[in-house]
Design an enzyme around this catalytic site. Structure first.
Site, PDB file in Angstrom:
ATOM      1  N   SER A 224       6.028  -3.670  -0.648  1.00  0.00           N
ATOM      2  CA  SER A 224       5.405  -4.972  -0.609  1.00  0.00           C
ATOM      3  C   SER A 224       6.089  -5.963  -1.546  1.00  0.00           C
ATOM      4  CB  SER A 224       3.916  -4.822  -0.916  1.00  0.00           C
ATOM      5  OG  SER A 224       3.217  -5.949  -0.463  1.00  0.00           O
TER       6      SER A 224
ATOM      7  N   HIS B 122       0.640  -1.677   6.589  1.00  0.00           N
ATOM      8  CA  HIS B 122       1.416  -2.023   5.397  1.00  0.00           C
ATOM      9  C   HIS B 122       1.832  -0.798   4.591  1.00  0.00           C
ATOM     10  CE1 HIS B 122       2.744  -4.841   2.334  1.00  0.00           C
ATOM     11  NE2 HIS B 122       2.048  -4.199   1.428  1.00  0.00           N
TER      12      HIS B 122
ATOM     13  N   ASP C 208       1.854  -4.243  10.254  1.00  0.00           N
ATOM     14  CA  ASP C 208       1.641  -5.066   9.060  1.00  0.00           C
ATOM     15  C   ASP C 208       1.986  -6.516   9.348  1.00  0.00           C
ATOM     16  OD1 ASP C 208       1.250  -5.833   6.372  1.00  0.00           O
ATOM     17  OD2 ASP C 208       3.349  -5.445   5.894  1.00  0.00           O
TER      18      ASP C 208
END
Length: 652
Positions: free
Chosen positions: A238, A516, A458
Site C-alpha cells: 500500500s 488490497h 482493490d
C-alpha cells in the site's frame, strides 16, 4: 491502507467494558546494551503467541534509540522505541534468507500484515485463540515485522495515558491524576504514545533514515539471529509502495557509502545485503497512477460500474485541467526540489504547497467513488466491509498476550500522529531524491530483484495504476520488460492464480480475486509468488532458475484485461467493537454509544445488521471465472475493516 485507530483493551464481559485496559507490568525481558552506544539498547522476549510449531522460535521486542540531533540529520528531540516481531523460518532458519515486512499508512501497524495476511497464525472469531497458517511466509524465510515510524502500533516515544473512542475512532491524551474514568462500550482507556505529531518521522525519506538506524542496531546486536545467509529483503504494501522503494534505495546508498568509507562511524558500518524488494498493491506515484482512480471504478474485470462513463471522463478532465491535480503535483515537486532538497520537510512554504496538492488530488479522485458506497480495498464488497475480519485487535488486547510480548503499551493499529505529520507536509504528493519509480530503476540496476504484486479487486491502489508504473520505469531492461507477455501463474495442478509479466529480476503480477491485502485473500498463490521470487525462480511456474537465466522473459498476451471475473457473494455483516466505524451500521453505533448493544467477544450481537446490496454492474461487460479450483482461503482468516471516512492519503 488506513484502519481505524483503535486502542485494543480488555472487554471480558458481554455487554460491558468495565475492565481497566492498561498493559500488565513488563517482566522477564532480556536487555542487550549496545557495544557501540551506551544509550542504545534492545529489549526482547521469546514467546509462542502466534508461532506454535515445535522448535520454531519467535521474539517480540523493541530497539531503543535516545533523543539525538545527529541521528538523522534532522531535529530529533524525542526517544524512538521501535517494535519488532521476529519469526524464525520453519525450515532451516540458519540458512534461510530474511525478509522485513512493513505495512503502510502512513501510520499503519505491521501487525496487520502479520495477523491478516502472511504470519504464522490466523486469529479465530473468539478474538482469543489462533489457528496455524500453513501458508505462512516464515515457512522457508525468517520474517521480521516492524512497526514504523515512531508511534505506530507497539512503537512509542514516551508512555502516555490515553482514551479511545470506539464511536469516533480517535485516541486522546488523558489526565488520570484525579482517577481513571470508568470504561464502557464507547470509551476505553490504555497506555500509548504521546500523540505528538513532531515526535515521529514526518515524511517517507525521514522514515527511511530512521529504519536504517534500527536495522544497524538489530542486525548487528540482536543475539538471537546469527544466520549463515546474510541476504535481506523488504516486502511491503500500500503506502509501502513509497516506503519500499525509498527504504531499499536508501539502504543501498548507505551500503555504497560504507564501502567507499564515507560512513566511518562505529556501529553504523554494517552492510545490509539487499536481495529483493516486493510491493503488494502499492501506491507508488500519483503521476503514474492518478488516472487509474478514474478508470478502475468504471472499467474493471468484474463488470462493476461505480459511476458512468461521463463521470469517468469528467474526473480525467479535472486531473488534467489547469491548476488541477497534475499541475499541483508538478508545482509541489518543483517547490520541494528548490526549497527542501534534502527532504527534511522543514520548509513551511513547501509543506503548504505539497499539502494542498495532496488534498486537492484526494478530492478530485476520491469523492466520486465515495458516492458508490463500495469498498475501497475490495470493490466487490460494501463500504462497511467485515472481510477481512479484524479479530486480531481483540486478540492483542488480552492481558496475557501483552504480558507474553513484554509490551509496555496497548496496541493501536493506526497512528493519528504519524498520519497528521505526513499529511501536514504533503508527503504523498512528493517524490524522494530519484522519485519512487527512479528508486525502483536504481535497485534493478544494482542487481536487486523487484516484484510488483496486485490483487485485482482493490480500488485504493489498484492494479491498473500498478501496471502503468511497471511500464513507465526507465532502466536498461525497460524495452525487454515491455515486450514480455503475460503468462499464467500456476499455483497447483488445478489452479491458475493470476498473470505475470516478468523479465529477469523485474515482474508485475495481477492476482485474481484478491483485494488490497492479497495474501489474506489468496494465501497459497501469494506464498508461491513470494517464495519463487525469494529463491530466484520464475513466478509463472517456479521451475526456472532466474539467477542462471537473467535474460528470461515471459511470453503471452500483451494485456490481462481479457480475463474477466465473477463478482463474489457479499460477506455476511459483522459489527466489531474495535472496528466499529468500519463495520457497524448507524443503528449499531447508536447502541454502542448508549450502552444497549449486546457484545460477545467484541462482536455486536444485537442490534443485528442486514446484508448489504451487491455492487452495481453493467450488462455490457462479459464475466467469466478466470479458472477453476480456486485456492482462496475460506476460514479462519483475520483481515481488516475500513473507515467510511477513508481518503486517498490513508493506506494500510
Amino acid at each position: 491502507m488506513r484502519l481505524a485507530a483503535s486502542i485494543a483493551v480488555a472487554l471480558p464481559v458481554i455487554g460491558a467494558a468495565s475492565a481497566q485496559g492498561f498493559p500488565p507490568p513488563v517482566m522477564g525481558v532480556t536487555v542487550v546494551k549496545s557495544k557501540y552506544d551506551e544509550n542504545v539498547k534492545i529489549t526482547y522476549k521469546e514467546n509462542d503467541i502466534c508461532e506454535t510449531t515445535e522448535g520454531v522460535r519467535s521474539f517480540t521486542g523493541h530497539v531503543h534509540l535516545p533523543p539525538d540531533n545527529d541521528y538523522f540529520g534532522v531535529y530529533q528531540n524525542y526517544s524512538i522505541n521501535t517494535f519488532f516481531w521476529f519469526f524464525e523460518a520453519r525450515e532451516d532458519p540458519k540458512n534461510a534468507p530474511l525478509s522485513i515486512w512493513l505495512n503502510g499508512g502512513p501510520g499503519s501497524s505491521s501487525m496487520i500484515g502479520l495477523f491478516q495476511e502472511n504470519g504464522p497464525c490466523w486469529i479465530n472469531d473468539d478474538s482469543k485463540s489462533t489457528t496455524n497458517n500453513s501458508f505462512s511466509w516464515n515457512n522457508r524465510v525468517n520474517m521480521l515485522y516492524i512497526d514504523q515510524p515512531n508511534q505506530v502500533g507497539f512503537s512509542y516515544d514516551e508512555l502516555t495515558n490515553i482514551t479511545y473512542s470506539t464511536i469516533n475512532d480517535t485516541i486522546s491524551v488523558a489526565d488520570f491524576s484525579s482517577g481513571v474514568p470508568a470504561q464502557n462500550l464507547s470509551t476505553l482507556v490504555g497506555t500509548g504514545s504521546s500523540q505528538k505529531p513532531w515526535a515521529t518521522a514526518n515524511n517517507t525519506v525521514n522514515a527511511a533514515r530512521s529504519i536504517w538506524h534500527f536495522a544497524q542496531v538489530w542486525f548487528q546486536e540482536f543475539p538471537e539471529h546469527k544466520p549463515n545467509n546474510n541476504k535481506i529483503s523488504i516486502w511491503t504494501e500500500s503506502y509501502g509502495g513509497r516506503y519500499g522503494p525509498s527504504f531499499a534505495s536508501y539502504f543501498q546508498e548507505q551500503n555504497e557509502k560504507i564501502k567507499n568509507h564515507t560512513i566511518t562511524k562505529e556501529g553504523e558500518m554494517h552492510i545490509l545485503n539487499l536481495d529483493t524488494l516486493g510491493v503488494i498493491n502499492g501506491c507508488i506515484d500519483l503521476m503514474f497512477q492518478a488516472e487509474s482512480y478514474a478508470e478502475f471504478p468504471y472499467n474493471n474485470t468484474y463488470g462493476i460500474t461505480a459511476y458512468t462513463k461521463e463521470k469517468r471522463d469528467a474526473i480525467i478532465r479535472d486531473i488534467h485541467r489547469p491548476d488541477g491535480c497534475f499541475d499541483k503535483l508538478a508545482k509541489c515537486r518543483e517547490a520541494a526540489k528548490e526549497g527542501d532538497p534534502h527532504f527534511y520537510s522543514n520548509n513551511a512554504t513547501v509543506n503548504a504547497i505539497c499539502a494542498e496538492a495532496n488534498s486537492d488530488c484526494d478530492k478530485y479522485l476520491m469523492e466520486p467513488f465515495q458516492e458508490a458506497n463500495l469498498g475501497y480495498y475490495d470493490i466487490a464488497h460494501p463500504l462497511q466491509d467485515p472481510f477481512p475480519p479484524p479479530f486480531f485487535k481483540g486478540f492483542l488486547s488480552q492481558s496475557s498476550v501483552l504480558s507474553d510480548m513484554g509490551s509496555p503499551v496497548n496496541f493501536s493499529h493506526y497512528s493519528q500522529a504519524v498520519g497528521k505529520s505526513f499529511h501536514g507536509v504533503g508527503d504523498y504528493a512528493r517524490p524522494d531524491v530519484r522519485g519512487f519509480t527512479g528508486d525502483i530503476a536504481y535497485l534493478l540496476e544494482s542487481g536487486v530483484k523487484v516484484a510488483l504484486v496486485y490483487g485485482d479487486r482493490d480500488y485504493i491502489c489498484n492494479w491498473l495504476g500498478g501496471e502503468q508504473v511497471s511500464l513507465g520505469l526507465n532502466y536498461t531492461g525497460t524495452e525487454a520488460f515491455r515486450k514480455a507477455g503475460y503468462a499464467d501463474v500456476k499455483v497447483n495442478s488445478s489452479y491458475v492464480g493470476g498473470l505475470v509479466r516478468q523479465h529477469g529480476n523485474f515482474s508485475f503480477t495481477r492476482v485474481f480475486e484478491a483485494g488490497h491485502e492479497v495474501p489474506g485473500y489468496q494465501p497459497e498463490t501469494s506464498l508461491k509468488i513470494f517464495e519463487r521470487i525469494m529463491f530466484n525462480k520464475d513466478i509463472a511456474t517456479g521451475e526456472l532458475d532466474i539467477a542462471q537465466k537473467q535474460d528470461y522473459g515471459t511470453t503471452g498476451t500483451e494485456s490481462t484485461f481479457q480475463v474477466k471475473n465473477e463478482i463474489p457473494p457479499s460477506p455476511e455483516p459483522t459489527c466489531y467493537l474495535l472496528s466499529a466505524d468500519g463495520t457497524c451500521t448507524p443503528e449499531q453505533l447508536n447502541a454502542i454509544e448508549n450502552g444497549t448493544a449486546v457484545v460477545e467477544n467484541y462482536i455486536i450481537k444485537s442490534p443485528a445488521a442486514s446484508k448489504g446490496n451487491p455492487p452495481p454492474t453493467t450488462t455490457s461487460s462479459p464475466t467469466a471465472s478466470p479458472t477453476a479450483g480456486s485456492a482462496m482461503l475460506k476460514a479462519p482468516v483475520a483481515m481488516l475493516a475500513i473507515s467510511a471516512l477513508t481518503v486517498l492519503a490513508f493506506y494500510l
